[in-house]
Structures are given as C-alpha cells and as structure tokens.
Design a protein around this motif. Structure first.
Motif, PDB file in Angstrom:
ATOM      1  N   PRO A 282       0.792  -1.230   0.000  1.00 37.64           N
ATOM      2  CA  PRO A 282       0.000   0.000   0.000  1.00 37.64           C
ATOM      3  C   PRO A 282       0.823   1.279   0.000  1.00 37.64           C
ATOM      4  CG  PRO A 282      -0.016  -1.019   2.174  1.00 37.64           C
ATOM      5  CD  PRO A 282       0.644  -1.998   1.252  1.00 37.64           C
ATOM      6  N   GLU A 283       2.140   1.170   0.202  1.00 38.15           N
ATOM      7  CA  GLU A 283       2.966   2.376   0.168  1.00 38.15           C
ATOM      8  C   GLU A 283       2.925   3.053  -1.189  1.00 38.15           C
ATOM      9  OE1 GLU A 283       5.465  -1.038  -1.213  1.00 38.15           O
ATOM     10  OE2 GLU A 283       4.144  -0.706   0.513  1.00 38.15           O
ATOM     11  N   VAL A 284       2.568   2.305  -2.249  1.00 38.74           N
ATOM     12  CA  VAL A 284       2.516   2.913  -3.581  1.00 38.74           C
ATOM     13  C   VAL A 284       1.448   4.002  -3.650  1.00 38.74           C
ATOM     14  CG1 VAL A 284       3.372   0.831  -4.695  1.00 38.74           C
ATOM     15  CG2 VAL A 284       0.904   1.204  -4.524  1.00 38.74           C
ATOM     16  N   LEU A 285       0.460   3.957  -2.765  1.00 38.88           N
ATOM     17  CA  LEU A 285      -0.606   4.959  -2.789  1.00 38.88           C
ATOM     18  C   LEU A 285      -0.095   6.329  -2.387  1.00 38.88           C
ATOM     19  CD1 LEU A 285      -3.484   2.922  -1.082  1.00 38.88           C
ATOM     20  CD2 LEU A 285      -3.120   3.287  -3.535  1.00 38.88           C
ATOM     21  N   ASN A 286       0.980   6.377  -1.595  1.00 39.78           N
ATOM     22  CA  ASN A 286       1.433   7.641  -1.018  1.00 39.78           C
ATOM     23  C   ASN A 286       2.717   8.165  -1.629  1.00 39.78           C
ATOM     24  OD1 ASN A 286      -0.705   7.562   0.922  1.00 39.78           O
ATOM     25  ND2 ASN A 286       0.472   6.069   2.101  1.00 39.78           N
ATOM     26  N   MET A 287       3.397   7.360  -2.432  1.00 39.51           N
ATOM     27  CA  MET A 287       4.633   7.820  -3.033  1.00 39.51           C
ATOM     28  C   MET A 287       4.324   8.755  -4.209  1.00 39.51           C
ATOM     29  SD  MET A 287       6.665   4.193  -2.840  1.00 39.51           S
ATOM     30  CE  MET A 287       8.173   4.786  -3.620  1.00 39.51           C
ATOM     31  N   PRO A 288       5.185   9.736  -4.472  1.00 44.27           N
ATOM     32  CA  PRO A 288       4.837  10.764  -5.468  1.00 44.27           C
ATOM     33  C   PRO A 288       4.449  10.241  -6.837  1.00 44.27           C
ATOM     34  CG  PRO A 288       6.757  11.421  -4.196  1.00 44.27           C
ATOM     35  CD  PRO A 288       6.467  10.009  -3.797  1.00 44.27           C
ATOM     36  N   ASP A 289       5.302   9.450  -7.492  1.00 41.52           N
ATOM     37  CA  ASP A 289       5.004   9.040  -8.861  1.00 41.52           C
ATOM     38  C   ASP A 289       4.046   7.852  -8.921  1.00 41.52           C
ATOM     39  OD1 ASP A 289       6.534  11.039  -9.937  1.00 41.52           O
ATOM     40  OD2 ASP A 289       8.353   9.832 -10.068  1.00 41.52           O
ATOM     41  N   SER A 290       4.283   6.832  -8.086  1.00 39.46           N
ATOM     42  CA  SER A 290       3.381   5.678  -8.108  1.00 39.46           C
ATOM     43  C   SER A 290       2.001   6.065  -7.596  1.00 39.46           C
ATOM     44  CB  SER A 290       3.948   4.534  -7.264  1.00 39.46           C
ATOM     45  OG  SER A 290       4.057   4.897  -5.902  1.00 39.46           O
ATOM     46  N   GLY A 291       1.932   7.041  -6.687  1.00 38.92           N
ATOM     47  CA  GLY A 291       0.627   7.510  -6.206  1.00 38.92           C
ATOM     48  C   GLY A 291      -0.191   8.133  -7.310  1.00 38.92           C
ATOM     49  N   PHE A 292       0.476   8.835  -8.213  1.00 37.90           N
ATOM     50  CA  PHE A 292      -0.187   9.406  -9.390  1.00 37.90           C
ATOM     51  C   PHE A 292      -0.822   8.292 -10.222  1.00 37.90           C
ATOM     52  CE2 PHE A 292       0.015  10.429 -13.896  1.00 37.90           C
ATOM     53  CZ  PHE A 292      -0.523  11.704 -13.973  1.00 37.90           C
ATOM     54  N   VAL A 293      -0.062   7.222 -10.471  1.00 37.57           N
ATOM     55  CA  VAL A 293      -0.561   6.114 -11.282  1.00 37.57           C
ATOM     56  C   VAL A 293      -1.680   5.374 -10.553  1.00 37.57           C
ATOM     57  CG1 VAL A 293       0.083   3.978 -12.443  1.00 37.57           C
ATOM     58  CG2 VAL A 293       1.671   5.901 -12.426  1.00 37.57           C
ATOM     59  N   ALA A 294      -1.530   5.195  -9.231  1.00 37.03           N
ATOM     60  CA  ALA A 294      -2.570   4.519  -8.459  1.00 37.03           C
ATOM     61  C   ALA A 294      -3.872   5.311  -8.484  1.00 37.03           C
ATOM     62  CB  ALA A 294      -2.105   4.306  -7.023  1.00 37.03           C
ATOM     63  N   GLN A 295      -3.787   6.632  -8.424  1.00 36.85           N
ATOM     64  CA  GLN A 295      -5.002   7.443  -8.497  1.00 36.85           C
ATOM     65  C   GLN A 295      -5.690   7.274  -9.841  1.00 36.85           C
ATOM     66  OE1 GLN A 295      -6.932   9.986  -6.269  1.00 36.85           O
ATOM     67  NE2 GLN A 295      -8.001   8.823  -7.842  1.00 36.85           N
ATOM     68  N   LEU A 296      -4.924   7.192 -10.914  1.00 32.11           N
ATOM     69  CA  LEU A 296      -5.522   6.940 -12.221  1.00 32.11           C
ATOM     70  C   LEU A 296      -6.244   5.604 -12.248  1.00 32.11           C
ATOM     71  CD1 LEU A 296      -2.671   8.117 -14.631  1.00 32.11           C
ATOM     72  CD2 LEU A 296      -4.809   9.306 -14.136  1.00 32.11           C
ATOM     73  N   ALA A 297      -5.667   4.600 -11.576  1.00 37.16           N
ATOM     74  CA  ALA A 297      -6.260   3.262 -11.572  1.00 37.16           C
ATOM     75  C   ALA A 297      -7.495   3.179 -10.690  1.00 37.16           C
ATOM     76  CB  ALA A 297      -5.225   2.238 -11.105  1.00 37.16           C
ATOM     77  N   LEU A 298      -7.603   4.078  -9.715  1.00 39.02           N
ATOM     78  CA  LEU A 298      -8.683   4.018  -8.720  1.00 39.02           C
ATOM     79  C   LEU A 298      -9.453   5.342  -8.678  1.00 39.02           C
ATOM     80  CD1 LEU A 298      -6.561   2.426  -5.836  1.00 39.02           C
ATOM     81  CD2 LEU A 298      -8.180   1.217  -7.331  1.00 39.02           C
ATOM     82  N   PRO A 299     -10.129   5.715  -9.755  1.00 39.50           N
ATOM     83  CA  PRO A 299     -10.747   7.055  -9.821  1.00 39.50           C
ATOM     84  C   PRO A 299     -11.865   7.272  -8.819  1.00 39.50           C
ATOM     85  CG  PRO A 299     -11.467   5.684 -11.653  1.00 39.50           C
ATOM     86  CD  PRO A 299     -10.356   4.944 -10.991  1.00 39.50           C
ATOM     87  N   ASN A 300     -12.507   6.207  -8.337  1.00 34.59           N
ATOM     88  CA  ASN A 300     -13.646   6.372  -7.428  1.00 34.59           C
ATOM     89  C   ASN A 300     -13.375   5.821  -6.031  1.00 34.59           C
ATOM     90  OD1 ASN A 300     -15.435   7.456  -9.504  1.00 34.59           O
ATOM     91  ND2 ASN A 300     -15.403   5.388 -10.353  1.00 34.59           N
ATOM     92  N   SER A 301     -12.110   5.638  -5.694  1.00 31.35           N
ATOM     93  CA  SER A 301     -11.765   4.961  -4.444  1.00 31.35           C
ATOM     94  C   SER A 301     -11.177   5.904  -3.406  1.00 31.35           C
ATOM     95  CB  SER A 301     -10.758   3.833  -4.714  1.00 31.35           C
ATOM     96  OG  SER A 301     -11.318   2.839  -5.525  1.00 31.35           O
ATOM     97  N   ARG A 302     -11.327   5.467  -2.164  1.00 29.49           N
ATOM     98  CA  ARG A 302     -10.654   6.096  -1.028  1.00 29.49           C
ATOM     99  C   ARG A 302      -9.915   5.021  -0.256  1.00 29.49           C
ATOM    100  NH1 ARG A 302     -15.472   9.187   1.820  1.00 29.49           N
ATOM    101  NH2 ARG A 302     -16.683   7.551   0.782  1.00 29.49           N
ATOM    102  N   SER A 303      -8.926   5.423   0.526  1.00 25.84           N
ATOM    103  CA  SER A 303      -8.188   4.458   1.330  1.00 25.84           C
ATOM    104  C   SER A 303      -8.016   4.979   2.744  1.00 25.84           C
ATOM    105  CB  SER A 303      -6.815   4.166   0.703  1.00 25.84           C
ATOM    106  OG  SER A 303      -5.963   5.284   0.823  1.00 25.84           O
ATOM    107  N   PHE A 304      -7.892   4.051   3.662  1.00 27.83           N
ATOM    108  CA  PHE A 304      -7.587   4.387   5.051  1.00 27.83           C
ATOM    109  C   PHE A 304      -7.021   3.134   5.705  1.00 27.83           C
ATOM    110  CE2 PHE A 304     -11.894   2.848   4.916  1.00 27.83           C
ATOM    111  CZ  PHE A 304     -12.009   2.016   6.018  1.00 27.83           C
ATOM    112  N   PHE A 305      -6.454   3.288   6.892  1.00 29.35           N
ATOM    113  CA  PHE A 305      -5.889   2.127   7.572  1.00 29.35           C
ATOM    114  C   PHE A 305      -6.422   2.051   8.992  1.00 29.35           C
ATOM    115  CE2 PHE A 305      -2.924   5.581   8.377  1.00 29.35           C
ATOM    116  CZ  PHE A 305      -2.656   5.457   9.733  1.00 29.35           C
TER     117      PHE A 305
END
Length: 397
Positions: A282-305
């Motif tokens: 899940p660290e990919v969600l918060n890293m600068p570049d991979s987070g950008f790609v993850a947001q594209l993949a998950l346009p309607n999603s939210r995350s929490f822990f």
C-alpha cells in the motif's frame, strides 16, 4: 483602497523581490504582485501551527498579532485559510481549530502566478476563472488585463460576497458570478482563457464549450486519494481539448460538488472476498510518482488504515461507485490482498503500475490528457494507442 499603518507597498515590493530571486515570479506578473493589496483580500485567516500530531490551525488577525506580524504573514508565500467545512468563521472571537477541512483560502502566491503564467496571456485576452475565493488571483488578472476582461465564478455565496467587497476595496469591478462553476459561467461569448483554482475529478465540458477554439484551459485534476496535478489543455475545435500535465505538485481543495461521499459505506467482513499474495504494497498509494498512477487506476476509491484484532495494520481501499474493495494486510516481508466486488481494485493498481514501469516510470509531466464531451482520458506515449486511463465525466456540465 486603504493601506494599514505599516508600509504595505514596501512589503509587496520586498515580497516580489524574494519571489523573483527564487525564480517563482514570472516577469509579466511582477507589477501585479507589487500593486495588488493582498491584505485587502485576506484581512483575517488561519494558518497551520507547527506542533506535531493532529493538524491544528491558528487564527491570524491584525488585532490578535499586531499589524506588522499580520502584514508580514500576508506578504509571504503561504496559503491563508479563510473557511473550514463550508462554514463561515466567527471573526469576533476566533479560536484555534483542529479536525476540520479547509474549504476556502488564498492560495500561496507563487502557485497562483505559476498558473496565471501558464495561461500565456496577451493584452487582449479574456479570462474565465473558477473559484474566486478571496479574490486575490482575480485582482492580479484585473491589474494585468483590466477588470472588464475578467469573469470569475464562486460557488459559495458568502465567499463570493466577501470577494466582491475585497475587489471593490482594491479598486476592481470584474464580472462576478455566484453559482455552480462546473456548469460554466453563463457567458454570452467564449473566453480566450479558462483557469480553475479548485481541484476537479475531470474537466467540466462547460469549460471547454465556453473557451474559444485555440484557447487554453488551466486546471488541477485530482481524485479522492490524492491530487494528480496541473494540466494545460488547448481547445481545438469546440469538440476536443488536448494537452498535458505541467506540474505534479499542486493540490487544490476539491470542488464542493465533487467531494467524496461522507459515508464510506459498510466495511467488508473478514470472510468477504478472495485472498492472494501481492508484490505491490500500500505504500505505492502515497509515493509521489506511483501515487499518481494509483489514483488513475482508482478514480472512485478512497483508502484508510486501521489495525485488526491482532494489532496488525490493515489498509482498506473502497470504491464508492461499485462497492468493490481491497484489504491489504502485512504478511512477513510482503502483503496479502483480499478483494471483492465487481472490480478487482488492487489488480487495477498492479496492472497500471506494470504499464507505467514498462514505459520507463515516467514523471507525471509526461502524461497527456484528452477531453471530449462524455469521455476523458489520461494517456502515455500517444493519445491513439498508448496506455490510457479514464477520468470521471463531470455530470451537469
């Protein structure tokens, strides 16, 4: 226009010199920054404190901190927050605030002028602005082009009234519209340029429709996980607009009409879904570049822990559109993911990251954007057959 006891004119010149030395103030906008009294647009505001832990905000007014400290804070490269959770502040007795979401502000000036510079204005340009806010960016454009060339739209009636009063104190009278900016500015003509100072999940078609062919749209795309970045689009023929990301850092408050639903819905039960191993944590969600790609993949999603009953960290990804879910749990040195619903959410992230890595892990500024009525995409390599991701289409625009 009124000036306080301290020489605000000198402070503006000093501030402009600082921004210029830091290469944050384009030459075409220096005169406006030196001329426009930002203190008239932000007579009272909040800033985050420096204490660790939960973010808290402290009020700054002339009466609370003194004229000099107030003005020096105004003429700094800092965002000044003027509203939380869509509610007006009682400035007769302002108190520190925590656990609240900023919903209106005067954005840090270096970002404002970066966006204005991206509009590539000439002396004849007409501009529609979405998100009047305090009126500061509106005033900068009025100084540069003349108020008669500026239309600005604000969705919050109270914010709009205060901006109108501030602009009047500054000596400017642009066309101001109060209403849902996602539906356009109700123009009788087309503006040469369109700019938005709030984040949107997709470019409203009304913005393209009300921008002249050959004109530019500058706005920040963002999702419910994170900001995507600042885009500049060329309106080609009234049917298409194409462009690219020009900065990955700006993170404006999302448009009121596009905020995530307040209710996250039911959490999946421990027996829901199918579990598998994953090499993507899940660290990919918060890293600068991979987070950008993850947001594209998950346009309607939210995350929490949150921890499970054994104290292990669980990361939840929930899709508001189709009730799909992914739950990640640490397993030794790796991760397990449990997925359910009509879409395998984490598989979408894994596939998007694989495409991105195969392309050489490019920065956000190498991604393009295409906008048509009813369809919007972010793409790599080329718009026709390169990897692409759909953006949400803005309803009612």
């Amino acid at each position: 226009m009124t000036e306080p006891d301290l020489d605000a004119t000198a402070l503006r010149r000093e501030f402009a010199e600082e921004l210029t030395a830091e290469r944050k103030l384009p030459a075409d906008w220096r005169a406006a920054v030196e001329a426009v009294p930002r203190h008239e647009c932000s007579p009272a505001f909040y800033v985050p404190n420096d204490a660790p832990g939960l973010t808290a905000y402290v009020p700054i007014t002339r009466e609370l901190v003194g004229a000099e400290a107030w003005l020096r804070r105004v003429y700094s490269d800092e965002t000044l927050i003027t509203q939380f959770d869509g509610r007006d502040i009682d400035w007769s007795d302002p108190q520190p605030i925590s656990g609240a979401n900023p919903t209106s502000s005067s954005t840090l000036p270096s970002l404002v002028v970066q966006m204005l510079d991206a509009l590539d204005l000439d002396d004849e340009s007409t501009v529609t602005e979405y998100g009047t806010g305090t009126g500061y960016s509106t005033a900068l454009m009025c100084h540069r082009l003349g108020a008669e060339r500026i239309t600005s739209v604000e969705t919050d009636a109270g914010v709009a009234d205060r901006a109108r009063a501030a602009l009047d104190r500054c000596g400017y009278a642009p066309r101001l519209v109060t209403g849902n900016g996602l539906a356009g500015a109700d123009r009788s003509d087309q503006a040469a340029r369109t700019i938005a100072t709030m984040g949107v999940r997709g470019i409203p078609w009304a913005w393209v429709r009300e921008t002249a062919p050959g004109g530019l749209v500058v706005a920040t795309l963002r999702g419910w996980l994170r900001s995507l970045g600042l885009v500049r689009l060329v309106v080609e023929d009234g049917q298409h607009a194409t462009g690219q990301f020009i900065a990955a850092d700006p993170a404006f408050m999302i448009a009121r009409q596009q905020q995530a639903p307040a209710n996250i819905g039911m959490l999946p039960g421990d027996d829901d879904g199918k579990t598998r191993e994953t090499e993507v944590g899940p660290e990919v969600l918060n890293m600068p570049d991979s987070g950008f790609v993850a947001q594209l993949a998950l346009p309607n999603s939210r995350s929490f822990f949150m921890p499970d009953d054994d104290g292990r960290l669980r990361v939840y990804v929930l899709d508001a559109a189709n009730e799909s879910f992914a739950v990640l749990t640490a397993a030794g040195a790796g991760w397990l993911v449990r997925e359910g619903g009509p879409v395998s959410l984490w598989a979408e992230v894994e596939q998007s990251l694989a495409l991105w890595h195969a392309a050489g892990s490019p920065a956000a500024t190498e991604f393009g954007v295409s906008v048509e009525a009813g369809r919007q995409r972010v793409w790599l390599d080329n718009a026709e057959d390169g990897p692409s991701w759909r953006l949400p289409v803005v309803p009612g625009s």
